[in-house]
Design an enzyme around this catalytic site. Structure first.
Site, PDB file in Angstrom:
ATOM      1  N   LYS A  50      -2.110   8.081  -2.552  1.00  0.00           N
ATOM      2  CA  LYS A  50      -0.858   8.153  -2.849  1.00  0.00           C
ATOM      3  C   LYS A  50      -0.444   8.447  -4.304  1.00  0.00           C
ATOM      4  CE  LYS A  50       0.984   6.031   1.545  1.00  0.00           C
ATOM      5  NZ  LYS A  50      -0.005   5.485   2.389  1.00  0.00           N
ATOM      6  N   SER A  95       3.803   1.682   0.836  1.00  0.00           N
ATOM      7  CA  SER A  95       2.714   2.575   1.190  1.00  0.00           C
ATOM      8  C   SER A  95       3.004   2.950   2.401  1.00  0.00           C
ATOM      9  CB  SER A  95       1.483   1.573   1.425  1.00  0.00           C
ATOM     10  OG  SER A  95       0.397   2.496   1.385  1.00  0.00           O
ATOM     11  N   SER A 113      -4.984   4.363   0.785  1.00  0.00           N
ATOM     12  CA  SER A 113      -3.804   4.619   0.344  1.00  0.00           C
ATOM     13  C   SER A 113      -3.720   4.846  -1.158  1.00  0.00           C
ATOM     14  CB  SER A 113      -2.784   3.442   0.729  1.00  0.00           C
ATOM     15  OG  SER A 113      -2.180   3.916   1.861  1.00  0.00           O
TER      16      SER A 113
END
Length: 421
Positions: free
Chosen positions: A115, A169, A112
């Protein structure tokens, strides 16, 4: 995979001889023998995966000393703490000075922390006050993967979606932002834009396949590239405001019978580390634990990035905190390399600009640690430069089973980026 790129500047630290590489096919000069990283033995749940092959020039971006799979630190400084991360880097957010690292140009899967590349790409493109409708396609995420709780057909300001992305997230938030910023090609266009932004930033070892960081064939990054991406994010006032929010309100959707609810920031560095500015956690079975974090002490702002960490004794953010402590303990004039500036490795790239997202409003966020706007810092003159056609890395091809980390381990720092087998 990416097309060939025109690159790359080799800008070594003061202790490293000046080198210029031209498009002659000559090899990059050898660096010092590898010094092992201070890795703590940690259990591994899967066999190691061979990294993609990398061009020597791409591995030396930022300085020849960084072209190592081992430890690189300034001479005569305290040893860095032992961590389980397979690669990491600590750098100064403002000057771009790299203070040290372990395999800084080694490939790894991002999870993640991907991102952050989405944020660096889309924050300048999207109006934070625009209200948009989420689609069923946005919510087409794997069961058990991390989500904010946004609903198809719900109407949200883009600013709210950013908060869902950075605090919780949310993979549905990532899909929506990539679609909204991708133009006529939707999410595919958004992913293409992410890869173009990675190239502009100088992150030549980064390739995105998914906007969220869920694993996909051919998706990879490096600790050095994550520092470039993190630096770009923290230069944006809106990103700093969103990312440092402790909590935020997600508005209700009366027509869909959903009540408003509050979300909390999952980045424990923000809650437990003095001077924390923010960051991003990540986890998948393939990537293991990944982390990007930043903090400020005595007017000095540092960023830490790490990939491939296990968490038998320390979570990802705690390993990042230990490395930040080490970085803050070092003199300001030591260096092993530097972070290249956006556009430096690509001809004709525009100068960094203040994004429209700098005008973002509050969007129900609380407990922010916002500082003043930070323009792109100056950088020391180039000590050596050259151009080379650089091929993208090879493909990470193995799909992995996923599991919901919180459900299985109770680890609040481990995002459910993946699903139960």
């Amino acid at each position: 995979m990416r097309a060939t790129l025109l690159a790359a500047a080799l800008l070594p630290a003061a202790a490293v001889p000046t080198v210029a590489v031209a498009h002659t096919g000559a090899p990059v000069p050898a660096v010092a023998p590898r010094v092992p990283c201070p890795n703590v033995p940690a259990p591994t749940l899967r066999p190691p995966k061979p990294p993609p092959s990398a061009d020597p020039a791409a591995r030396a971006v930022g300085g020849l000393a960084l072209a190592t799979a081992g430890l690189v630190v300034p001479p005569s400084v305290p040893a860095p703490p032992a961590v389980t991360a397979t690669s990491w880097l600590v750098a100064d957010l403002d000057s771009g000075t790299v203070l040290g690292g372990c395999g800084p140009h080694e490939y790894g899967a991002p999870a993640s922390v991907q991102k952050l590349l989405l944020a660096a790409t889309m924050l300048p493109r999207l109006d934070p006050q625009q209200e948009v409708t989420l689609t069923a396609e946005d919510l087409a995420i794997e069961p058990g993967s991390s989500a904010v709780g946004l609903v198809a057909g719900g109407r949200y300001r883009i600013e709210t979606i950013w908060l869902g992305l950075l605090l919780k997230s949310g993979n549905e938030a990532a899909n929506a932002l990539a679609r909204l910023g991708g133009g006529g090609d939707g999410q595919a266009g958004g992913i293409r834009a992410m890869n173009e932004e990675a190239t502009r930033l100088g992150a030549l070892q980064t390739h995105a396949v998914t906007p969220s960081g869920l694993d996909g064939p051919g998706q990879f990054t490096s600790a050095y590239d994550l520092a470039l991406i993190g630096r770009a994010c923290f230069a944006d006032p809106a990103f700093r405001r969103y990312d440092s929010a402790r909590t935020a309100e997600i508005p209700g959707q009366p027509a869909l019978r959903q009540k408003p609810f509050q979300i909390q920031n999952d980045n424990q560095l923000l809650h437990q580390y003095r001077g924390a500015l923010g960051g991003k956690t990540g986890y998948t079975d393939l990537a293991r634990h990944t982390y990007v974090g930043a903090a400020e002490r005595n007017g000095r702002r540092l960023v830490v990035t790490l990939l491939g960490a296990e968490t038998p004794n320390q979570r990802g953010w705690q390993q990042g905190a230990a490395l930040l402590d080490w970085g803050f303990s070092l003199p300001k004039d030591v260096s092993v390399g530097r972070l290249v500036r956006p556009g430096e490795l690509t001809s004709g790239s525009p100068s960094p600009r203040v994004p429209p997202s700098a005008l973002a409003g509050g969007a129900g966020l609380h407990g922010t640690a916002e500082g003043g706007p930070a323009p792109w810092p100056g950088t020391a003159p180039m000590l050596g430069i050259g151009t080379l056609l650089v091929a993208g890395g090879a493909v990470l091809i193995t799909r992995r089973r996923r599991h919901a980390v919180r459900a299985r381990s109770g680890d609040p720092d481990a995002e459910a980026d993946s699903r139960d087998p």
